[in-house]
Design an enzyme around this catalytic site. Structure first.
Site, PDB file in Angstrom:
ATOM      1  N   SER A  37       1.003  -1.576  -0.321  1.00  0.00           N
ATOM      2  CA  SER A  37       0.154   0.287  -0.007  1.00  0.00           C
ATOM      3  C   SER A  37       1.120   0.764   0.077  1.00  0.00           C
ATOM      4  O   SER A  37       0.239   2.044  -0.129  1.00  0.00           O
ATOM      5  CB  SER A  37      -0.645   0.043   1.592  1.00  0.00           C
ATOM      6  OG  SER A  37      -1.774  -1.087   1.133  1.00  0.00           O
ATOM      7  N   LYS A  97       0.533   3.534  -2.671  1.00  0.00           N
ATOM      8  CA  LYS A  97      -0.115   4.294  -3.213  1.00  0.00           C
ATOM      9  C   LYS A  97       0.017   5.595  -3.457  1.00  0.00           C
ATOM     10  O   LYS A  97      -1.113   6.675  -3.482  1.00  0.00           O
ATOM     11  CB  LYS A  97      -2.052   3.846  -2.222  1.00  0.00           C
ATOM     12  CG  LYS A  97      -1.700   2.392  -2.559  1.00  0.00           C
ATOM     13  CD  LYS A  97      -3.424   2.081  -1.076  1.00  0.00           C
ATOM     14  CE  LYS A  97      -3.397   0.583  -0.851  1.00  0.00           C
ATOM     15  NZ  LYS A  97      -4.060   0.281  -0.156  1.00  0.00           N
ATOM     16  N   TYR A 149      -2.855  -2.434 -10.434  1.00  0.00           N
ATOM     17  CA  TYR A 149      -2.513  -2.408  -8.563  1.00  0.00           C
ATOM     18  C   TYR A 149      -1.700  -3.936  -8.515  1.00  0.00           C
ATOM     19  O   TYR A 149      -1.268  -2.890  -7.550  1.00  0.00           O
ATOM     20  CB  TYR A 149      -4.543  -2.900  -8.025  1.00  0.00           C
ATOM     21  CG  TYR A 149      -3.992  -2.381  -6.835  1.00  0.00           C
ATOM     22  CD1 TYR A 149      -3.843  -1.525  -6.375  1.00  0.00           C
ATOM     23  CD2 TYR A 149      -4.495  -3.761  -6.373  1.00  0.00           C
ATOM     24  CE1 TYR A 149      -4.116  -1.719  -5.017  1.00  0.00           C
ATOM     25  CE2 TYR A 149      -4.757  -3.874  -4.886  1.00  0.00           C
ATOM     26  CZ  TYR A 149      -4.629  -2.839  -4.278  1.00  0.00           C
ATOM     27  OH  TYR A 149      -4.807  -2.206  -3.241  1.00  0.00           O
ATOM     28  N   TYR A 209      -3.853   3.075   7.771  1.00  0.00           N
ATOM     29  CA  TYR A 209      -5.262   2.903   7.925  1.00  0.00           C
ATOM     30  C   TYR A 209      -5.925   3.506   8.737  1.00  0.00           C
ATOM     31  O   TYR A 209      -6.042   4.327   9.271  1.00  0.00           O
ATOM     32  CB  TYR A 209      -4.685   0.986   7.963  1.00  0.00           C
ATOM     33  CG  TYR A 209      -4.004   1.019   6.908  1.00  0.00           C
ATOM     34  CD1 TYR A 209      -4.442   0.286   5.437  1.00  0.00           C
ATOM     35  CD2 TYR A 209      -2.796  -0.760   7.591  1.00  0.00           C
ATOM     36  CE1 TYR A 209      -3.425   0.084   4.631  1.00  0.00           C
ATOM     37  CE2 TYR A 209      -1.953  -0.474   6.487  1.00  0.00           C
ATOM     38  CZ  TYR A 209      -2.640  -0.323   5.256  1.00  0.00           C
ATOM     39  OH  TYR A 209      -1.682  -1.285   3.818  1.00  0.00           O
ATOM     40  N   VAL A 249       0.996  -4.204   3.733  1.00  0.00           N
ATOM     41  CA  VAL A 249       1.416  -4.930   4.905  1.00  0.00           C
ATOM     42  C   VAL A 249       2.329  -6.032   4.026  1.00  0.00           C
ATOM     43  O   VAL A 249       2.180  -7.152   5.191  1.00  0.00           O
ATOM     44  CB  VAL A 249       0.042  -6.044   4.680  1.00  0.00           C
ATOM     45  CG1 VAL A 249      -1.089  -5.291   4.516  1.00  0.00           C
ATOM     46  CG2 VAL A 249      -0.094  -6.183   3.028  1.00  0.00           C
TER      47      VAL A 249
END
Length: 313
Positions: free
Chosen positions: A69, A72, A197, A249, A267
Site C-alpha cells: 500500500s 498508493k 494495482y 489505515y 502489509v
C-alpha cells in the site's frame, strides 16, 4: 558541547532498533497473500537519508520487500499529474473512513458511491484505472519508471511471486472492482485495473529506496540530491495530507498523536515516513499489529520522533 541530532542517531539508532524489535513477538505477518507469510517476523530495519546525502542504517535495512500500500501514495501523485485534481477527486474522496483498508461497506452506504480516499484499496483501484497508457502493460511500465526515478534506482522491479500470489487470492479486491465498475467510476475493465494495482503493490524495494522516495516528499517534490523537481509541490501537499489522515489505515489518528509525521504503511511491513525539510525514512518490520501496520516499525518511528522532537504538531 551539545550532541547533534545526527550524532544521537549514530549513537542510539541500533540500540533503539533492538529494543523495538522485541515487540515483534506481539505481531503477526500477513497471511492473506501467501507469499507475504514467508517473511521473518522479527526482522526490523531502518534507513534515514538527509538532503546532503548523508545516511544511516540499522537492523536489516538492506532486506528487500514489496511496497504494497505504500505504492498508493505515488500512484495517486502520478494520476494527479496525468489528470489534475478535479478529475481525480470526482472519482475518489478526501476523507478517512475509520474502516479496515479493504472494507466495501461504505461504498454501499454513501452517494455517490465513490471510495472515501485514495489510500484504501477501493480508492487505490480507482486511481490505478486513471493512470495514462494504452493498456495495463503500458500503464504499469509508466508507474515503474516513475518509481525508479523517485527512488534513484533504475533496478527496481516487480516481485513476480508476490504479484501472482496476490492476483490468485484477491477475491475481495475483485469484488470491490466489480462494484466500482457497476457504479461507473473505473476508467478501465476489472482485470486490467487489478493487473495494474497488483503490479505496483508488488514493486520490490529496500529501506534505502523508500527513504529516497520519502526525501523527495520531504522537500516538496524536489530531489535535493539531484536538484531536479519530480513532482509539483501542490500534489506533494495533497499526498502528505492523506498520509497524515489515512496513511496508517485506521491507526492514523493514534500515529499522528504519537509520532506526528506523514507516513504510509504496507502489509509487507514497510513504512515510508519523513521529517519535512530534513529527512526521508524507510522502515521494514513484517510483524503487523491489528491495524495492519508494522508493530515494531511503528514503535521505532514513534521512539525516534519523541526522542528527537520531530512531531509536526
Amino acid at each position: 558541547m551539545a550532541v547533534s541530532e545526527w550524532d544521537q542517531l549514530k549513537l542510539h539508532l541500533q540500540e533503539w532498533v533492538e529494543e523495538c524489535r522485541e515487540t515483534s513477538a506481539a505481531g503477526k505477518v500477513a497471511e492473506y497473500i501467501p507469499e507475504l507469510s514467508k517473511a521473518k517476523p522479527d526482522l526490523l530495519g531502518i534507513h534515514i537519508l538527509d538532503a546532503q546525502g548523508r545516511s544511516i542504517s540499522a537492523g536489516e535495512a538492506q532486506d528487500s520487500f514489496t511496497m504494497q500500500s505504500i505504492s498508493k501514495v505515488f500512484t495517486l501523485i502520478l494520476a494527479l499529474m496525468d489528470h489534475g485534481e478535479s478529475a481525480v477527486f470526482a472519482k475518489v474522496g478526501m476523507e478517512p473512513t475509520g474502516d479496515h483498508f479493504n472494507s466495501i461497506m461504505k461504498l454501499e452506504l454513501v452517494q455517490p458511491a465513490i471510495p472515501f480516499n485514495p489510500l484504501i484499496n477501493a480508492g487505490a483501484i480507482v486511481v490505478s484505472s486513471m493512470i495514462k497508457g494504452e493498456n495495463a502493460e503500458a500503464k504499469s511500465a509508466r508507474i515503474l519508471s516513475f518509481f525508479r526515478e523517485l527512488a534513484g534506482n533504475s533496478n527496481l522491479e516487480y516481485d513476480r511471486e508476490v504479484y501472482l500470489s496476490e492476483s490468485k487470492t484477491a477475491h475481495l479486491n475483485r469484488s470491490i472492482a466489480y462494484f466500482l465498475l457497476d457504479k461507473g467510476v473505473l476508467g478501465c475493465g476489472v482485470e486490467e485495473v487489478l493487473d495494474i494495482y497488483f503490479r505496483h503493490c508488488a514493486i520490490k524495494v529496500c529501506c534505502e529506496d523508500l527513504a529516497r522516495m520519502a526525501l523527495v516528499l520531504a522537500f516538496d517534490g524536489k530531489d535535493p540530491l539531484t536538484g531536479k523537481t519530480l513532482i509539483p509541490r501542490r500534489y506533494v501537499q495533497i499526498a502528505k495530507t492523506f498520509m497524515v489522515t489515512c496513511g496508517m489505515y485506521n491507526g492514523s489518528g493514534e500515529f499522528a498523536i504519537e509520532a506526528g509525521l506523514p507516513a504510509k504503511s504496507g502489509v509487507s511491513g514497510g513504512i515510508l515516513t519523513l521529517v519535512p525539510g530534513r529527512y526521508g525514512i524507510g522502515v521494514v518490520g513484517p510483524a503487523l499489529n491489528s491495524k495492519g501496520n508494522s508493530i515494531a516499525g511503528v514503535q521505532l518511528i514513534e521512539r525516534l520522533s519523541q526522542a528527537l522532537d520531530w512531531s509536526l504538531f
